[in-house]
Design a protein around this motif. Structure first.
Motif, PDB file in Angstrom:
ATOM      1  N   ARG A   1       2.969   1.508  -3.427  1.00 45.29           N
ATOM      2  CA  ARG A   1       2.191   1.933  -4.593  1.00 45.29           C
ATOM      3  C   ARG A   1       1.910   3.431  -4.547  1.00 45.29           C
ATOM      4  NH1 ARG A   1      -0.575  -0.363  -8.586  1.00 45.29           N
ATOM      5  NH2 ARG A   1      -2.182   0.930  -9.482  1.00 45.29           N
ATOM      6  N   SER A   2       1.642   3.948  -3.363  1.00 49.40           N
ATOM      7  CA  SER A   2       1.258   5.353  -3.261  1.00 49.40           C
ATOM      8  C   SER A   2       2.441   6.310  -3.137  1.00 49.40           C
ATOM      9  CB  SER A   2       0.317   5.553  -2.065  1.00 49.40           C
ATOM     10  OG  SER A   2       0.980   5.238  -0.857  1.00 49.40           O
ATOM     11  N   TRP A   3       3.630   5.825  -2.716  1.00 49.00           N
ATOM     12  CA  TRP A   3       4.733   6.753  -2.494  1.00 49.00           C
ATOM     13  C   TRP A   3       6.025   6.361  -3.210  1.00 49.00           C
ATOM     14  CZ3 TRP A   3       8.648   7.165   1.836  1.00 49.00           C
ATOM     15  CH2 TRP A   3       9.246   8.430   1.845  1.00 49.00           C
TER      16      TRP A   3
ATOM     17  N   ALA B   1       0.831  -1.210   0.000  1.00 47.83           N
ATOM     18  CA  ALA B   1       0.000   0.000   0.000  1.00 47.83           C
ATOM     19  C   ALA B   1       0.866   1.261   0.000  1.00 47.83           C
ATOM     20  CB  ALA B   1      -0.936  -0.010   1.208  1.00 47.83           C
TER      21      ALA B   1
ATOM     22  N   ARG C   1       5.004   5.644  -7.203  1.00 47.74           N
ATOM     23  CA  ARG C   1       3.816   6.378  -7.657  1.00 47.74           C
ATOM     24  C   ARG C   1       3.909   6.628  -9.161  1.00 47.74           C
ATOM     25  NH1 ARG C   1       5.769  10.751  -3.910  1.00 47.74           N
ATOM     26  NH2 ARG C   1       7.457  11.699  -5.075  1.00 47.74           N
TER      27      ARG C   1
END
Length: 157
Positions: free
Chosen positions: A86-88, A83, A91
């Motif tokens: 994927r977001s940081w 999680a 990205r």
């Protein structure tokens, strides 16, 4: 030319000549990948502490054997890592969430195998404390997972 996979996701870019494409080492040794590695190290350290804490709780408070407890801690921390990754870290990936998570879990399975085999070997053949052994093993497994996810899963390298 870039094509589409059977699932509608873009394939890896295809160059006119394989000789024109830099090798993996050259692609990994860039400032951009260095920044991703720094972000990955921050996330990995955070989730590793969670996994290490879970390992400690399972062994010290629930009497579980160290090797299976390490596997559980590894899987829990890797789900959180996906999680955050994927977001940081990665990205901007065009990989779909479910496909990416499935590939991440496959990569994590390889990382789990590396972790458990090296962890068990250190416990079997050295007098190293199980928590220190887990830290040592994490360096090898973590770097392997970063490369697999950067190159194969999130396609950022």
């Amino acid at each position: 030319m870039t094509g589409r996979s059977a699932h509608g996701e873009p394939d890896f870019p295809r160059l006119a000549s394989d000789a024109a494409r830099p090798g993996l080492a050259a692609r990994l040794l860039t400032r951009r990948v260095g920044r991703m590695l720094v972000r990955n190290s921050i996330v990995s350290s955070f989730v590793f502490l969670i996994g290490l804490g879970l390992l400690w709780v399972l062994v010290q408070h629930f009497g579980m054997k160290a090797v299976p407890a390490a596997a559980i801690g590894f899987l829990v921390s890797n789900s959180l890592h996906y999680a955050l990754g994927r977001s940081w870290i990665f990205r901007g990936t065009d990989r779909k969430i479910h496909t990416g998570y499935l590939i991440f879990l496959i990569n994590a399975g390889l990382g789990l195998a590396i972790t458990v085999i090296l962890f068990a070997a250190l416990l079997q053949w050295t007098p190293i404390h199980y928590l220190v052994a887990r830290v040592i093993v994490s360096l090898f497994a973590g770097l392997a997972m970063f490369v697999l996810n950067a190159v194969v899963n999130f396609r950022q390298v």
